[in-house]
Design an enzyme around this catalytic site. Structure first.
Site, PDB file in Angstrom:
ATOM      1  N   GLY A  54       5.386  -2.497   6.625  1.00 12.50           N
ATOM      2  CA  GLY A  54       6.724  -3.015   6.867  1.00 12.50           C
ATOM      3  C   GLY A  54       7.546  -2.202   7.828  1.00 12.50           C
ATOM      4  CD  GLU A  55      11.026  -1.350  11.708  1.00  9.97           C
ATOM      5  OE1 GLU A  55       9.966  -0.880  12.182  1.00  9.97           O
ATOM      6  OE2 GLU A  55      12.073  -0.681  11.640  1.00  9.97           O
ATOM      7  CD  GLU A  91      -2.709  -1.211   2.522  1.00 10.31           C
ATOM      8  OE1 GLU A  91      -3.389  -2.215   2.710  1.00 10.31           O
ATOM      9  OE2 GLU A  91      -2.698  -0.234   3.291  1.00 10.31           O
ATOM     10  CB  CYS A 119      -0.047  -2.938  13.184  1.00  9.19           C
ATOM     11  SG  CYS A 119       0.587  -2.674  11.522  1.00  9.19           S
ATOM     12  CB  CYS A 150       0.249   0.789   7.327  1.00 10.33           C
ATOM     13  SG  CYS A 150       0.601   0.251   8.990  1.00 10.33           S
ATOM     14  CB  SER A 171       7.997   5.458  11.017  1.00 12.95           C
ATOM     15  OG  SER A 171       7.241   5.001  12.119  1.00 12.95           O
ATOM     16  CG  ASN A 218      -6.888   4.565  11.337  1.00 10.13           C
ATOM     17  OD1 ASN A 218      -7.932   4.970  10.867  1.00 10.13           O
ATOM     18  ND2 ASN A 218      -5.741   5.208  11.232  1.00 10.13           N
ATOM     19  CB  CYS A 272       5.290  -5.902   9.187  1.00 12.26           C
ATOM     20  SG  CYS A 272       6.446  -5.330  10.459  1.00 12.26           S
ATOM     21  CB  SER A 316       6.183   2.631  16.494  1.00 12.17           C
ATOM     22  OG  SER A 316       5.913   3.144  15.220  1.00 12.17           O
ATOM     23  CG  LEU A 317       7.506   5.048  23.270  1.00 13.27           C
ATOM     24  CD1 LEU A 317       8.870   4.412  23.124  1.00 13.27           C
ATOM     25  CD2 LEU A 317       7.632   6.418  23.926  1.00 13.27           C
ATOM     26  CG  HIS A 318       2.635   2.583  19.637  1.00 14.06           C
ATOM     27  ND1 HIS A 318       2.482   3.869  19.152  1.00 14.06           N
ATOM     28  CD2 HIS A 318       2.953   1.824  18.541  1.00 14.06           C
ATOM     29  CE1 HIS A 318       2.696   3.863  17.846  1.00 14.06           C
ATOM     30  NE2 HIS A 318       2.984   2.661  17.457  1.00 14.06           N
ATOM     31  CB  CYS A 344       2.399  -3.956  16.376  1.00 15.91           C
ATOM     32  SG  CYS A 344       4.164  -3.577  16.336  1.00 15.91           S
TER      33      CYS A 344
END
Ligand code: SAH
Ligand code: SF4
Length: 382
Positions: free
Chosen positions: A193-194, A98, A132, A368, A225, A326, A125, A248-250, A129
């Site tokens: 992806g990472e 995407e 995600c 994503c 990121s 999201n 990925c 990406s802490l979260h 997570c």
């Protein structure tokens, strides 16, 4: 012997010196590389036939050995406000990724209009997570540098052909006068992806897009990121390319982070933050911490307080970007506006710079991995 490239190699996979070497091996002068880069990245050519400055025989050889490939558009969605365009693309081997274009009119904080491409660096990925959609589909493969570059070129051509025009706001300040934008101004590696798991191809793609002889996009306009791969962040700090870093802490502590982000078991939060602080000090650049707010999970005031304390050593070198989740199949819900404001205020009182990311393209599943998931579930009804 001429360099042998993998059969799937595309001209977009070649760094400038590699193209010079390829030409030299075939008895062609080095200045041809300049002409080719100009045609690819400035004129945004889609076919060698358009490269009139090159001899016919060379064009034929290029087409045979280094095809100028473009991904196939499987689906194209436009948000209602026409400021977000999301593509589902199929690569040569059928892998799907995407790519999103986000258009921003000028505003008082950012007086220039922006056209940002959100780029994928892998199909799927490996980091899993839980919130995600990409993470939930697993890892398919790394993207080649040319496959990353091609996503940006796709939207660059679109804007060149049809510049985006934003209307004037009557009575508003100069920043809000109408205007047009015909080029890409920013790239964020926040698609599928990472990026740091695919380190070499990602850096090669960014260098290609940065090359002054070609696309010439400043490194300060590029953001990597990452989920927080410590050794790769250390490596990135030493690169001559001065890109922005987003983490990406979260979660404000490792136990909590490990519940949604399996990577926390490999690279604990303390180590990650120490690495980020070293990155910020070494480069003199602010690090952005992405914090996806999940209602009832990580959105309480005490979490904001703990996060503020964790980031205090950064001073002005940290910025927190709060994002309401999201909604995906995972079932997490976004917090209320009141809860988001309270979180924000607590961070602000702790002296941590922060902003709330306005969600883009909700109506077209712009987060994503969501579009591919949607497309696949439509293709295979159960
Ligand atoms: N793998 C990299 C880059 C791609 S993800 C990374 O994790 O940073 C880009 C961003 O989207 C990350 O901050 C990620 O955590 C966030 N994201 C993933 N799923 C999301 C969702 N459902 N809602 C909002 N943001 C999400
Ligand atoms: Fe991968 Fe990033 Fe999604 Fe985590 S948030 S699964 S690292 S793409």
């Amino acid at each position: 012997m001429p360099t042998t490239l993998q059969p799937t190699a595309s001209i977009l996979d070649l760094a400038y010196p590699e193209l010079v070497a390829w030409l030299k091996e075939r008895g062609e002068p080095a200045f041809r590389a300049q002409q080719i880069f100009q045609a690819l990245y400035r004129d945004l050519a889609t076919d060698y036939a358009q490269m009139a400055t090159l001899p016919k025989a060379l064009r034929a050889r290029l087409a045979a050995e280094l095809p100028l490939v473009a991904p196939t558009v499987v689906r194209e969605l436009h948000s209602r406000d026409q400021r977000t365009v999301k593509l589902l693309l199929a690569l040569a081997d059928g892998a799907q990724i995407e790519t999103v274009l986000m258009l921003y009119p000028p505003n008082p904080e950012s007086p220039r209009a922006r056209a940002t491409v959100c780029v994928s660096t892998q199909a799927g990925c490996a980091y899993g997570c839980t919130f995600c959609a990409t993470g939930q589909m697993g890892f398919t493969r790394h993207l080649r540098a040319g496959e990353i570059v091609a996503q940006v070129l796709h939207f660059a051509r679109l804007l060149r052909a049809e510049p985006w025009r934003w209307p004037a706001v009557p009575g508003a300040a100069e920043a809000a006068t109408g205007g047009a934008l015909d080029h890409i101004t920013n790239i964020v590696l926040m698609g599928m992806g990472e990026p740091l798991h695919n380190y070499d191809n990602t850096l090669k793609a960014l260098r290609l897009l940065n090359a002054p002889a070609g696309f010439n996009l400043g490194a300060r306009h590029m953001t990597v990121s990452t989920v927080g791969l410590v050794p790769a962040i250390q490596r990135l700090a030493g690169e001559a390319l001065q890109v922005n870093l987003a983490i990406s802490l979260h979660a404000p502590n490792n136990a909590m982070r490990a519940q949604t982000m399996p990577v926390a078991r490999k690279w604990p939060l303390d180590e990650l933050l120490a690495t980020c602080l070293a990155f910020a000090r070494q480069t003199g650049r602010q690090v952005t911490f992405e914090y996806v707010l999940l209602a009832g999970v990580n959105d309480q005031i005490e979490h904001a307080t703990e996060l503020g304390a964790r980031l205090a050593p950064f001073g002005p070198l940290a910025h927190v970007n709060l994002i309401a989740v999201n909604v995906t199949a995972a079932g997490y819900q976004p917090p209320s506006g009141t809860a988001i404001r309270a979180f924000r205020d607590t961070l602000r009182q702790a002296g941590v710079s922060n902003s709330v990311r306005a969600e883009r393209g909700d109506d077209i599943a712009a987060a994503c991995g969501q579009l591919r998931t949607l497309n696949q579930s439509k293709a295979q009804p159960r």
